[in-house]
Design a protein around this motif. Structure first.
Motif, PDB file in Angstrom:
ATOM      1  N   GLN A  27       0.807  -1.048  -0.109  1.00 48.46           N
ATOM      2  CA  GLN A  27       0.148  -0.274  -0.211  1.00 48.46           C
ATOM      3  C   GLN A  27       0.507   1.254  -0.398  1.00 48.46           C
ATOM      4  O   GLN A  27       0.352   2.596  -0.141  1.00 48.46           O
ATOM      5  CB  GLN A  27      -1.125   0.066   1.090  1.00 48.46           C
ATOM      6  CG  GLN A  27      -1.735  -1.155   1.271  1.00 48.46           C
ATOM      7  CD  GLN A  27      -3.335  -0.519   2.389  1.00 48.46           C
ATOM      8  OE1 GLN A  27      -3.465   0.176   2.741  1.00 48.46           O
ATOM      9  NE2 GLN A  27      -3.856  -1.649   2.478  1.00 48.46           N
ATOM     10  N   ALA A  28       1.906   0.808   0.406  1.00 50.45           N
ATOM     11  CA  ALA A  28       2.967   2.232  -0.090  1.00 50.45           C
ATOM     12  C   ALA A  28       3.061   2.359  -1.533  1.00 50.45           C
ATOM     13  O   ALA A  28       3.247   2.174  -1.997  1.00 50.45           O
ATOM     14  CB  ALA A  28       4.541   1.560   0.910  1.00 50.45           C
ATOM     15  N   LYS A  31       5.760   9.134  -4.377  1.00 50.88           N
ATOM     16  CA  LYS A  31       5.543  10.068  -6.154  1.00 50.88           C
ATOM     17  C   LYS A  31       6.948  10.940  -5.865  1.00 50.88           C
ATOM     18  O   LYS A  31       7.049  11.296  -4.656  1.00 50.88           O
ATOM     19  CB  LYS A  31       3.937  10.861  -6.365  1.00 50.88           C
ATOM     20  CG  LYS A  31       2.390   9.580  -6.077  1.00 50.88           C
ATOM     21  CD  LYS A  31       1.265  10.608  -6.120  1.00 50.88           C
ATOM     22  CE  LYS A  31       0.752   9.667  -6.415  1.00 50.88           C
ATOM     23  NZ  LYS A  31      -0.078  10.503  -6.705  1.00 50.88           N
ATOM     24  N   GLU A  42       6.896  12.510  -1.652  1.00 54.99           N
ATOM     25  CA  GLU A  42       5.677  12.669  -1.476  1.00 54.99           C
ATOM     26  C   GLU A  42       5.477  11.049  -0.937  1.00 54.99           C
ATOM     27  O   GLU A  42       5.731  10.281  -2.280  1.00 54.99           O
ATOM     28  CB  GLU A  42       4.529  13.178  -1.997  1.00 54.99           C
ATOM     29  CG  GLU A  42       3.828  14.285  -2.185  1.00 54.99           C
ATOM     30  CD  GLU A  42       2.743  14.599  -3.212  1.00 54.99           C
ATOM     31  OE1 GLU A  42       2.643  16.245  -2.961  1.00 54.99           O
ATOM     32  OE2 GLU A  42       2.624  13.776  -4.171  1.00 54.99           O
ATOM     33  N   ASN A  44       2.559   8.278   0.567  1.00 56.84           N
ATOM     34  CA  ASN A  44       1.817   7.616   0.963  1.00 56.84           C
ATOM     35  C   ASN A  44       1.433   5.970   1.157  1.00 56.84           C
ATOM     36  O   ASN A  44       2.276   6.063   0.731  1.00 56.84           O
ATOM     37  CB  ASN A  44       0.319   7.984   0.102  1.00 56.84           C
ATOM     38  CG  ASN A  44      -1.332   7.819   0.582  1.00 56.84           C
ATOM     39  OD1 ASN A  44      -1.319   7.302   1.482  1.00 56.84           O
ATOM     40  ND2 ASN A  44      -2.123   8.346  -1.023  1.00 56.84           N
ATOM     41  N   ILE A  50       1.457   5.017   9.064  1.00 57.22           N
ATOM     42  CA  ILE A  50       2.274   6.663   9.375  1.00 57.22           C
ATOM     43  C   ILE A  50       2.955   6.255  10.500  1.00 57.22           C
ATOM     44  O   ILE A  50       4.505   7.366  10.333  1.00 57.22           O
ATOM     45  CB  ILE A  50       0.806   7.357   8.975  1.00 57.22           C
ATOM     46  CG1 ILE A  50       0.215   7.335   8.081  1.00 57.22           C
ATOM     47  CG2 ILE A  50       1.777   8.951   9.773  1.00 57.22           C
ATOM     48  CD1 ILE A  50      -0.916   8.395   7.678  1.00 57.22           C
ATOM     49  N   GLU A  83       7.600  15.173   2.008  1.00 56.95           N
ATOM     50  CA  GLU A  83       7.214  14.948   2.920  1.00 56.95           C
ATOM     51  C   GLU A  83       5.621  14.080   3.425  1.00 56.95           C
ATOM     52  O   GLU A  83       5.905  13.008   2.420  1.00 56.95           O
ATOM     53  CB  GLU A  83       5.372  16.088   1.659  1.00 56.95           C
ATOM     54  CG  GLU A  83       6.224  17.405   1.877  1.00 56.95           C
ATOM     55  CD  GLU A  83       6.550  17.767   3.333  1.00 56.95           C
ATOM     56  OE1 GLU A  83       5.731  17.922   4.388  1.00 56.95           O
ATOM     57  OE2 GLU A  83       7.020  18.391   3.431  1.00 56.95           O
ATOM     58  N   ILE A  84       4.965  13.635   3.819  1.00 51.76           N
ATOM     59  CA  ILE A  84       3.729  12.128   3.995  1.00 51.76           C
ATOM     60  C   ILE A  84       2.664  12.765   3.755  1.00 51.76           C
ATOM     61  O   ILE A  84       1.673  13.923   4.392  1.00 51.76           O
ATOM     62  CB  ILE A  84       4.169  11.816   5.946  1.00 51.76           C
ATOM     63  CG1 ILE A  84       5.534  11.505   6.025  1.00 51.76           C
ATOM     64  CG2 ILE A  84       3.240  10.566   5.838  1.00 51.76           C
ATOM     65  CD1 ILE A  84       4.870  11.113   7.002  1.00 51.76           C
ATOM     66  N   ILE A  85       1.780  12.295   3.099  1.00 55.01           N
ATOM     67  CA  ILE A  85       0.981  13.077   2.412  1.00 55.01           C
ATOM     68  C   ILE A  85      -0.530  11.120   2.833  1.00 55.01           C
ATOM     69  O   ILE A  85      -0.668  10.221   3.193  1.00 55.01           O
ATOM     70  CB  ILE A  85       0.491  12.510   1.035  1.00 55.01           C
ATOM     71  CG1 ILE A  85       1.590  13.607   0.386  1.00 55.01           C
ATOM     72  CG2 ILE A  85      -0.929  13.049   0.803  1.00 55.01           C
ATOM     73  CD1 ILE A  85       1.371  14.776   0.633  1.00 55.01           C
ATOM     74  N   SER A  86      -1.521  11.459   4.132  1.00 47.42           N
ATOM     75  CA  SER A  86      -2.336  11.225   4.543  1.00 47.42           C
ATOM     76  C   SER A  86      -3.494  10.676   3.610  1.00 47.42           C
ATOM     77  O   SER A  86      -3.977  11.719   2.932  1.00 47.42           O
ATOM     78  CB  SER A  86      -2.477  10.986   5.801  1.00 47.42           C
ATOM     79  OG  SER A  86      -2.817  12.685   5.982  1.00 47.42           O
TER      80      SER A  86
END
Length: 86
Positions: A27-28, A31, A42, A44, A50, A83-86
């Motif tokens: 699921q990782a 981008k 990014e 996700n 997380i 950046e971590i995008i949730s």
């Protein structure tokens, strides 16, 4: 997203680190986008993963950012944001 040669190493490094840390690597999703000589990466991951990326007091994400910036700097990229995008 298409990567150029300058960003390929940093993005591959981040992807490798993230997929090895999480419980659900399928699921990782990593981008990347380039804007001139700047690179945005990014991350996700599944909601339960997380905290594994952030780590205690943000130490893991800080280390990931440091490694990505180091590799990108060697390749001639001036700025890298992870950046971590949730």
């Amino acid at each position: 997203m298409q990567m150029d040669d300058k960003s390929r190493d940093a993005v591959s490094l981040v992807e490798s680190i993230v997929t090895s840390l999480v419980d659900e690597p399928e699921q990782a999703l990593i981008k990347s986008s380039n804007d001139g000589n700047a690179l945005l990466i990014e991350i996700n991951v599944a909601a339960d993963d997380i905290s594994k990326i952030i780590g205690s007091n943000g130490r893991i994400i800080k280390a990931i950012r440091t490694l990505a910036r180091s590799v990108a700097f060697i390749d001639g990229v001036d700025r890298v944001d992870v950046e971590i995008i949730s």
